[in-house]
Design an enzyme around this catalytic site. Structure first.
Site, PDB file in Angstrom:
ATOM      1  N   ASP A 260       7.236  17.111  12.655  1.00 31.82           N
ATOM      2  CA  ASP A 260       6.845  16.876  11.263  1.00 31.82           C
ATOM      3  C   ASP A 260       5.339  16.719  11.157  1.00 31.82           C
ATOM      4  O   ASP A 260       4.830  15.836  10.467  1.00 31.82           O
ATOM      5  CB  ASP A 260       7.554  15.623  10.730  1.00 31.82           C
ATOM      6  CG  ASP A 260       7.472  15.547   9.197  1.00 31.82           C
ATOM      7  OD1 ASP A 260       7.660  14.443   8.648  1.00 31.82           O
ATOM      8  OD2 ASP A 260       7.201  16.581   8.557  1.00 31.82           O
TER       9      ASP A 260
ATOM     10  N   GLY B 230      11.578   0.851   3.493  1.00 34.56           N
ATOM     11  CA  GLY B 230      11.105  -0.284   2.728  1.00 34.56           C
ATOM     12  C   GLY B 230       9.621  -0.173   2.435  1.00 34.56           C
ATOM     13  O   GLY B 230       8.987   0.865   2.678  1.00 34.56           O
ATOM     14  N   GLU B 231       9.016  -1.275   1.912  1.00 29.43           N
ATOM     15  CA  GLU B 231       7.607  -1.258   1.554  1.00 29.43           C
ATOM     16  C   GLU B 231       6.706  -1.300   2.788  1.00 29.43           C
ATOM     17  O   GLU B 231       7.098  -1.778   3.853  1.00 29.43           O
ATOM     18  CB  GLU B 231       7.265  -2.454   0.640  1.00 29.43           C
ATOM     19  CG  GLU B 231       7.818  -2.362  -0.759  1.00 29.43           C
ATOM     20  CD  GLU B 231       9.277  -2.748  -0.836  1.00 29.43           C
ATOM     21  OE1 GLU B 231       9.785  -3.321   0.153  1.00 29.43           O
ATOM     22  OE2 GLU B 231       9.927  -2.467  -1.869  1.00 29.43           O
ATOM     23  N   VAL B 232       5.485  -0.822   2.574  1.00 32.43           N
ATOM     24  CA  VAL B 232       4.441  -0.891   3.601  1.00 32.43           C
ATOM     25  C   VAL B 232       3.314  -1.750   3.047  1.00 32.43           C
ATOM     26  O   VAL B 232       2.842  -1.530   1.925  1.00 32.43           O
ATOM     27  CB  VAL B 232       3.919   0.515   3.966  1.00 32.43           C
ATOM     28  CG1 VAL B 232       2.852   0.406   5.060  1.00 32.43           C
ATOM     29  CG2 VAL B 232       5.058   1.414   4.418  1.00 32.43           C
TER      30      VAL B 232
ATOM     31  N   GLU C 294      10.549   5.129   4.144  1.00 29.51           N
ATOM     32  CA  GLU C 294      11.965   5.481   4.029  1.00 29.51           C
ATOM     33  C   GLU C 294      12.841   4.237   4.035  1.00 29.51           C
ATOM     34  O   GLU C 294      13.897   4.201   3.407  1.00 29.51           O
ATOM     35  CB  GLU C 294      12.347   6.414   5.179  1.00 29.51           C
ATOM     36  CG  GLU C 294      13.797   6.864   5.146  1.00 29.51           C
ATOM     37  CD  GLU C 294      14.141   7.755   6.329  1.00 29.51           C
ATOM     38  OE1 GLU C 294      15.319   8.110   6.458  1.00 29.51           O
ATOM     39  OE2 GLU C 294      13.228   8.078   7.116  1.00 29.51           O
TER      40      GLU C 294
ATOM     41  N   LYS D 243       5.172  -2.264   8.245  1.00 30.18           N
ATOM     42  CA  LYS D 243       6.336  -1.587   7.686  1.00 30.18           C
ATOM     43  C   LYS D 243       7.501  -2.567   7.693  1.00 30.18           C
ATOM     44  O   LYS D 243       7.775  -3.210   8.712  1.00 30.18           O
ATOM     45  CB  LYS D 243       6.694  -0.350   8.516  1.00 30.18           C
ATOM     46  CG  LYS D 243       5.678   0.776   8.433  1.00 30.18           C
ATOM     47  CD  LYS D 243       6.172   2.011   9.185  1.00 30.18           C
ATOM     48  CE  LYS D 243       5.193   3.155   9.056  1.00 30.18           C
ATOM     49  NZ  LYS D 243       5.673   4.380   9.739  1.00 30.18           N
TER      50      LYS D 243
ATOM     51  N   ILE E 135       0.820  -1.217   0.000  1.00 29.29           N
ATOM     52  CA  ILE E 135       0.000   0.000   0.000  1.00 29.29           C
ATOM     53  C   ILE E 135       0.847   1.256   0.000  1.00 29.29           C
ATOM     54  O   ILE E 135       0.318   2.377  -0.022  1.00 29.29           O
ATOM     55  CB  ILE E 135      -0.953   0.033   1.211  1.00 29.29           C
ATOM     56  CG1 ILE E 135      -0.168  -0.060   2.526  1.00 29.29           C
ATOM     57  CG2 ILE E 135      -1.995  -1.056   1.108  1.00 29.29           C
ATOM     58  CD1 ILE E 135      -1.047   0.078   3.762  1.00 29.29           C
TER      59      ILE E 135
END
Length: 928
Positions: free
Chosen positions: A690, A577-579, A575, A597, A571
């Site tokens: 942030d 890797g994939e989620v 920063e 994550k 989805i």
């Protein structure tokens, strides 16, 4: 003078008398048949003009720090002068100077500071006279008065009128609270809080307050007043309830007619008392009707069956208007002429009191005795009229010199305190004189001491209500003291003695510990303090302070076995890797959807520690508006962080996909959730660094949760503490000026970022500062530029944004204040109806205007792309709208007809066309 419905314009000081200096002249003119005077100057042919005109001293109301100057003037077209176009000007300047006293005719240019350059919208030619009206704001006035001055530098000007005024919120009554006329605040006090007073015969739990905006409008009333008992609201007043009606408590309700069987009192009644013979039960509301007593049950019949006696009867003819009818059975047994209570020997099925059915079974009766049964009907008001009765007396404990007695009272619950009169005597038939002992008791038990061993005593108890009314007395009961001290009694005495010794030991230990507690306190002693100290304050712990970061992960996060995690779909990409979206199924727990994550292959140890540090941070938080950490995978090759799954993803993208689909009330509700999450973080001495809409996640119930703690750091114990970094990326568009300039981050800098998030939400995911570069953004902020109000943004919400963007961080609201204000807005939806001013020329930032056809854009598709509506390019093309000239001719109906249906998209396109028309008009003027 009044202007609009909600604010008043007030003249400052005396009327204006303008004094000339240089070449300003008083000239009489005629317009539409009327004569008037102007101050004029027209030295267009001469170089280096510096002509001044100053007003008389204008006294200032102390609270009016912001005034408006409305000018009416005429400016001559320089092209209408032959040979003077090089020296001629078409503008003049407005100046101001503050003073505590009138300086008379003394004039020094150095004391004046410039307010604005005044340029005409319409220029007067030789043949046509055109009057301009311009209003300028003079801010931050602080002295007793001021002067205005007008500088001409070579124009041909006629000054018709100067009007100086300030804005006030008018005296008003809102929610039964009276608020005085209040001068509107200035730029540094966009919302001025004003306290009010409840109108006569009204009260409020908290001080009524309201906010006065810079535009002279009242918003967000707080602390609603309510009419006192016996009064109701009628046209902003509290008037007495009329005769025959009442109101029992302070509320916004109207007076109601007196209920059935009550007395109708004169006006202003708080309650309607019951008529004679009618009552309210203890649990009945004081506003309800009154009830009568039930009549006696009817047709009592006794039949025998299988050794039991069955009693049946019919309900009373008159229930007194109540439905809570119950029945009780009273039994007496008689031997000869002597009758006494049956006591507890006989059994009633289902019960002897509190019966709701009209039958009961009686057993355990003795043979050859006469029994008399009485059935009584009761209701909720019976206890108010019938005195309590003593139904049975028995011995609880017996010794040779004492008797402990207990007796039952019917009914068991009584609305008034009951006292008891106990009378007893020694049973001795041989004496002609009998001595009685009388005791007055507060409860239905007693221990009588100093009695004679092996002696019979006769006892009788009578109930006495607190109002003195006598109750029913018991039959005279006989009880005897024991002959000698029994073995059981001895055991009891020794048991009591042992228990007393144990209690004495405990008391000594407690006193010893208490004495030592004054001189020494361990870390756990706070849990034995007052109730306010029972809950220790939880403070965030920076995982970077651990020598081994893995220790922090194990302390704050739950380890999950990879076999319990099922990945379903990618989805996003983070920063590291994939989620994934996936399923977490832990044995013994319900299956839940999660976001996973992952850490991409080839990572360094430092990357792994940085990756897991976010879990160490998240694991310390537990709040409904903070993303929840489910656990981590650290003991296997592929590290993972598992969090709750938010179905609607990032807030900024979600709002862009649903532009215009939510009302302001729903958007403010989202903001309230974000603010609550940030208050939780702030209370834990934690700064996010942030905060942006892209880092807020939304679930399927539109609940918003703060996420992405990659830039987060802890604050020191000092509430004003900062986190200073020597480098690293800073999201400029969301970051406070002091954080950009000095790399200092506080909860106050998070408040600035929250203001930007508010703007993003109200603008449905629009990019803050549009296509400006980061350098342009920083420059604009330092020059006091602030983002304008988004389209359809409530004024109160935009004023809160401006408070979040105050340059002085100490003056920004705290997150607790923000949550409180948003709650007030949500409780008063009407406060969201006033919309802040919207200027499409500012709010929709336009690209280059160098189109070949003179319009701001070279093509329709380029224009649609600039306002992020490129999905409608095909709609415009199919409708034959292929040039910007055609776009400029479109109206709202035309936009709808080509297939733009969403309200937000329709408004965005319509406002953009309006801005294009204004820009095209301006370009045409300069072209001429």
């Amino acid at each position: 003078a009044n202007k609009g419905a909600n604010h008043r314009l007030c003249l400052c000081g005396s009327p204006l008398f303008l004094k000339r200096r240089g070449y300003w002249e008083v000239i009489q003119r005629t317009l539409n048949g009327s004569q008037f005077y102007t101050f004029s100057v027209c030295n267009v042919g001469e170089r280096e003009q510096d002509n001044w005109l100053r007003t008389t001293f204008i006294q200032r109301r102390p609270s009016a720090s912001r005034v408006f100057v409305e000018l009416q003037f005429i400016v001559r077209d320089c092209n209408s002068f032959d040979g003077a176009s090089l020296t001629c000007k078409e503008t003049f300047n407005l100046f101001t100077s503050e003073s505590d006293a009138d300086v008379g005719t003394t004039f020094r240019k150095g004391q004046f500071k410039k307010v604005a350059t005044i340029a005409p919208d319409e220029i007067t030619s030789k043949n046509e006279l055109r009057i301009n009206t311009e209003t300028k704001v003079v801010e931050n006035l602080s002295r007793k008065g001021f002067y205005l001055a007008f500088q001409d530098i070579g124009a041909c000007i006629a000054l018709l009128s100067v009007r100086v005024y300030y804005k006030t919120c008018p005296a008003t009554v809102k929610s039964l609270a009276s608020f005085p006329e209040t001068v509107a605040g200035g730029e540094n006090q966009a919302l001025r809080e004003v306290s009010g007073v409840c109108v006569e015969n009204a009260i409020s739990e908290e001080l009524p307050r309201i906010y006065c905006t810079v535009d002279g409008e009242w918003v967000v009333p707080v602390g609603q007043c309510q009419c006192k008992p016996g009064y109701e609201e009628v046209e902003d007043e509290c008037q007495e309830c009329k005769a025959g009606s009442f109101k029992a408590e302070a509320s916004g309700d109207k007076c109601t007619p007196c209920p059935a069987n009550t007395q109708e009192l004169d006006s202003g009644a708080v309650v309607c008392p019951c008529m004679d013979g009618f009552y309210r039960a203890p649990n009945d509301p004081p506003t309800g009707p009154c009830s009568g007593l039930p009549s006696a049950p009817r047709d009592l019949v006794a039949t025998t069956s299988a050794g039991k006696l069955l009693l049946t009867w019919s309900p009373p003819e008159d229930t007194g208007g109540r439905t809570d009818i119950t029945y009780s059975i009273e039994c007496q047994r008689c031997e000869g002429m002597v009758c006494q209570s049956c006591g507890e020997k006989i059994r009633y099925e289902p019960a002897g009191v509190g019966l709701t059915d009209t039958k009961v079974s009686v057993s355990e009766l003795d043979a050859h005795l006469n029994y008399t049964f009485t059935v009584e009907a009761h209701s909720g008001v019976t206890v108010l009229t019938n005195p309590p009765k003593i139904t049975a007396m028995r011995v609880m404990e017996r010794s040779s010199t004492s008797l402990s007695l207990f007796w039952d009272v019917k009914p068991r619950v009584h609305p008034r305190p009951i006292r008891y009169e106990l009378t007893y005597r020694k049973k001795d038939d041989n004496l002609d004189v009998t001595t009685y002992t009388v005791l007055i008791l507060e409860k239905n038990s007693v221990q009588i001491k100093d009695l004679v061993p092996g002696t019979a005593y006769l006892f009788r108890v009578q109930a006495l209500s607190s109002d003195g009314s006598p109750g029913g007395s018991s039959m005279e009961e006989q009880f005897e003291t024991s002959e000698h001290l029994t073995q059981n009694n001895t055991a009891v005495i020794f048991g009591v003695a042992a228990g007393g010794a144990a209690m004495l030991f405990i008391v000594i230990v407690v006193l010893f510990l208490k004495r030592n507690s004054h001189t020494r306190q361990g870390p756990e002693d706070t849990y034995f303090s007052s109730s306010e100290q029972l809950k220790p304050l939880k403070t965030y712990v920076d995982p970077h302070t651990y020598e081994d970061p893995n220790t922090a992960v194990l302390k704050f996060a739950t380890e999950i076995h990879p076999s319990h995690i099922t990945k379903q779909k990618v989805i996003g990409a983070g920063e590291f890797g994939e989620v994934y979206r996936g399923i977490l199924k832990v044995p013994g727990r319900k299956e839940v959807a999660v976001a996973i994550k992952t850490l991409k292959p080839g990572y360094t140890e430092k990357q792994r520690q940085d990756f897991l540090s976010e879990a160490s941070i998240m694991g310390q938080f537990s709040h409904q508006n903070i993303i929840r950490l489910e656990g981590v995978v650290t003991k296997f090759k592929h590290a993972m962080i598992v969090t709750e799954y938010m179905e609607n993803g990032a807030l900024d993208r979600y709002l862009r996909d649903h532009d215009g689909e939510f009302a302001s009330f729903q958007l403010v509700g989202m903001l309230r959730g974000i603010a609550a999450g940030m208050k939780y973080l702030s209370d834990m001495s934690y700064v996010h660094r942030d905060l942006a809409a892209r880092n807020i996640l939304v679930n399927n119930t539109l609940e918003c949760k703060v996420s992405d703690f990659g830039l987060s750091r802890v604050l020191e114990d000092d509430p004003e503490g900062t986190y200073t970094t020597s480098g690293g990326k800073i999201p400029i568009r969301w970051t406070a000026p002091e954080a950009i300039a000095y790399r200092k981050f506080t909860s106050a800098s998070d408040v600035w970022s929250f203001g930007i998030v508010m703007w993003e939400v109200m603008a449905f995911g629009e990019r803050p500062y549009w296509d400006m570069s980061n350098h342009e953004v920083m420059k604009a902020i330092n020059e006091a530029f602030r983002l304008p109000a988004p389209m359809d943004c409530p004024s109160a919400v935009y004023q809160l944004m401006l408070q979040c963007w105050l340059q002085d961080r100490s003056k920004r609201p705290r997150f607790g204040d923000i949550v409180s204000l948003l709650d007030k807005l949500l409780r008063s939806p009407d406060s969201l109806k006033t919309i802040a001013d919207f200027d499409p020329r500012i709010s929709i930032r336009l690209p280059s205007t160098s189109g070949s056809d003179g319009s701001p854009f070279r093509s329709v598709s380029e224009w649609l792309e600039s306002i992020k509506m490129s999905q409608y390019s095909e709609n415009f093309a199919c409708a034959g709208v292929v040039t910007m000239d055609q776009v400029l001719q479109m109206k709202n109906e035309d936009i709808k007809n080509i297939g733009v249906r969403l309200p937000g998209h329709l408004k965005r396109i319509a406002y953009s066309i309006l801005g294009l028309k204004d820009q095209t008009s301006t370009l045409s003027v300069f072209a001429v």
